[in-house]
Motif scaffolding. Sequence first.
Motif, PDB file in Angstrom:
ATOM      1  N   ILE A 251     -19.076  -5.518   9.099  1.00 29.29           N
ATOM      2  CA  ILE A 251     -18.185  -4.427   8.686  1.00 29.29           C
ATOM      3  C   ILE A 251     -16.826  -4.645   9.347  1.00 29.29           C
ATOM      4  O   ILE A 251     -16.758  -5.183  10.450  1.00 29.29           O
ATOM      5  CB  ILE A 251     -18.777  -3.101   9.176  1.00 29.29           C
ATOM      6  CG1 ILE A 251     -20.221  -3.051   8.757  1.00 29.29           C
ATOM      7  CG2 ILE A 251     -17.957  -1.908   8.721  1.00 29.29           C
ATOM      8  CD1 ILE A 251     -20.592  -2.115   7.765  1.00 29.29           C
ATOM      9  N   SER A 252     -15.767  -4.204   8.681  1.00 32.60           N
ATOM     10  CA  SER A 252     -14.432  -4.403   9.261  1.00 32.60           C
ATOM     11  C   SER A 252     -14.296  -3.588  10.545  1.00 32.60           C
ATOM     12  O   SER A 252     -14.878  -2.513  10.672  1.00 32.60           O
ATOM     13  CB  SER A 252     -13.359  -3.981   8.270  1.00 32.60           C
ATOM     14  OG  SER A 252     -13.390  -2.585   8.109  1.00 32.60           O
ATOM     15  N   MET A 253     -13.519  -4.122  11.498  1.00 32.90           N
ATOM     16  CA  MET A 253     -13.348  -3.446  12.773  1.00 32.90           C
ATOM     17  C   MET A 253     -12.742  -2.063  12.563  1.00 32.90           C
ATOM     18  O   MET A 253     -13.053  -1.126  13.276  1.00 32.90           O
ATOM     19  CB  MET A 253     -12.436  -4.266  13.705  1.00 32.90           C
ATOM     20  CG  MET A 253     -13.114  -5.463  14.336  1.00 32.90           C
ATOM     21  SD  MET A 253     -14.794  -5.165  14.886  1.00 32.90           S
ATOM     22  CE  MET A 253     -14.505  -4.332  16.429  1.00 32.90           C
ATOM     23  N   ARG A 255     -13.228   0.029  10.132  1.00 31.13           N
ATOM     24  CA  ARG A 255     -14.284   0.975   9.776  1.00 31.13           C
ATOM     25  C   ARG A 255     -15.190   1.254  10.974  1.00 31.13           C
ATOM     26  O   ARG A 255     -15.654   2.372  11.167  1.00 31.13           O
ATOM     27  CB  ARG A 255     -15.093   0.426   8.605  1.00 31.13           C
ATOM     28  CG  ARG A 255     -16.008   1.469   8.010  1.00 31.13           C
ATOM     29  CD  ARG A 255     -16.736   1.005   6.762  1.00 31.13           C
ATOM     30  NE  ARG A 255     -17.904   1.845   6.573  1.00 31.13           N
ATOM     31  CZ  ARG A 255     -17.888   3.011   5.952  1.00 31.13           C
ATOM     32  NH1 ARG A 255     -16.789   3.463   5.433  1.00 31.13           N
ATOM     33  NH2 ARG A 255     -18.989   3.736   5.841  1.00 31.13           N
TER      34      ARG A 255
END
Lengths: 348, 349
Positions: A251-253, A255
């Motif tokens: 997951i993107s940092m 998010r």
Amino acid sequence: MIAFLIKRLFHAFLVMFIISVISFAIQDNLGDPIQQMVGQSVPDSERAELREELGLNDPFMVQYLRFAKNAMHFDFGYSYFYGEPTIEVVLRHLPATLELVFATTVLIMLFSVPIGVYSAIKPRSPLSRLFMGVSIVGISIPVFLTAIVLIQIFAIGVQFTPFPVDTGWGSWLNGLLSTDGGMPAYGRGDVVHVVGTWSTNFASLEGLSYLVLPSISLASIMLPLFIRLIRAEMLEVLQSDYVKFAKAKGISMRRIYFVHALKNTMLPVITVGGVQIGTLVAYTILTETVFQWPGVGLMFLDAIERSDIPLIVTYLMIVGLIFVITNTLVDLIYGLVNPTVKLTGKPA
Amino acid sequence: MALLEVSNLDVRFALRQGDVKALRDVSFTLDRGERLGIVGESGAGKSVAAFTILNLIAKPGYIADGSIRFDGRELTTMKPRQLQQIRGNKVSMIFQDPMMTLNPVLTIGEQMIECLKAHRRIRRRDAREIALNKLHQVYIPSPERRLDQYPHELSGGMRQRIIIAIALLLDPDVIVADEPTTALDVTIQAEIMELLLELCEKHNVALILITHDLGVVSQVTQRMLVMYAGRVIEQGPTREIINDAEHPYTQGLINALPQMATPGQRLNQIPGSMPSLANTPPGCAFHPRCSFSVDANGERRRDCREVIPTFVRSGNCDVACHMVRELVERHSPEHDASDNGPSEKREAL
């Protein structure tokens, strides 16, 4: 949910009962109201008559029950100084305080979350260290000192001339170091009447300008506390397994920080923070005095100086009530935000 | 070419007292669909190895040296954004404690859908469909309802099933499972392990299983590594190591199994405990606890005390032990008899 509310209501009554006993005990032992009410020339016989008339000679329990019965109807008697029902005096002053607290809360929320989160994500960056250092200073300096410094700098103005004034660059540098002042720092200024006893500062730019210095100095003590709280919680959450797992999921940092971590960070912040916002109402005493802000804090201080006991008691009761209400609201919000908490009437 | 190739990996933790070497010179390979076990005591570096594969080692830890090649791409020097594309997508992880692994404030569905959306351009409804399908695969009863539930509403075993479903969401090539059953009830452990094995076989997913349960390793994996104080000390086919361990430490581990004890007697144990990684003995890290490192005069062998053993090939296994090296180099026909004692009993395992 209903059971929870009923239980909380019961708690609220219990707390209010205790507050009322304490405030009444203060009333019974704080100075002699007769002395405040009549002039020096009034003879003792008349004083004794007045004392009897006001019921001040009755036993404590009788006096308390009379007080409690009236308090249920928000009847706390007449202010010795204003000569009108105390509740009306308090209600007249309350909007000013609540607006100040509201403005301060907005300031706190606006700045504490981004700064707290940033200094948790980048704990070693120079900016984070600066925030942490300044916040320690903010916590340590008493509100009234912050207020006085703010008044000196922004309301009165500071002329600082270490550089030669007759050269262009010198006066330019001096100008950088000096302030013109001019920020309003006395009272509420022009307010716009809304309804009942409520007049607002929020309706005009000029009204808002009167809020700036008082709300900043009131925030100066709570904002650092919130920043540090959010930072500490966030740091802990970032160490948790579910954050590591979210990273392992790819997951993107962004998010991870703002959905996974921030949501969990805010849970304890809501509980502590909500209670602290309630405390702000009490903190306003100092700020309002320095800025002559016509709220309940200033009114309370004046009432103490005048031994206006019914007014003091009314203030204590109303502030107590505000406390109880905010606490209940905080619990309610916490239960709605945190899925692992079920609002029930049963003991946990 | 192997799917995953870890070579000469050194991982350190930069602490105030100096660097602590958590992994030293660790090398192994993993083929497509292969199942590899990593065993060792607590603190041997198993979990660090697991996290390092996805470059998830948290500060103050860092990869000091070595390479991790996945599908021909080097992971140690990869940019964070590209690495993010591999995590959860090509290589996914299963953590030890299912009670702590799922975010308590997000629904199961949310935590599954976000993973799909992070790696594929996909509509929410389609992502939900895939999530549902995976929940079916891990035999979760009434999966539609689970999607809208929060983690705390489910039991530990159920949560681990959901984590397995998340690990399988994007049909990865490798699953790294870090002690996936340790935190579970004994009765659930076997179920979860069986499920994991079944799904890996069905989808041809390679598995790196980190555990200290030798029984599980022997049932699930084809090859295994034994780690001690941050180093791999023995590796080879699981069956061969379990049946005929060469390294004294591995022998000790197998001997310590309750099945190996004589009824009514105390369980066998390896004397002493593993040294802390900050303070590993010179030479072979195991020598202070090793009964074979004492020579006929009752003194510690010098090479064990001073020289770090290198791997030597013995059968299909690689073993890092001076004693084994001597035996192999002498081509002694009786070298099987040298690890006297437990070999007959090991057949019983």
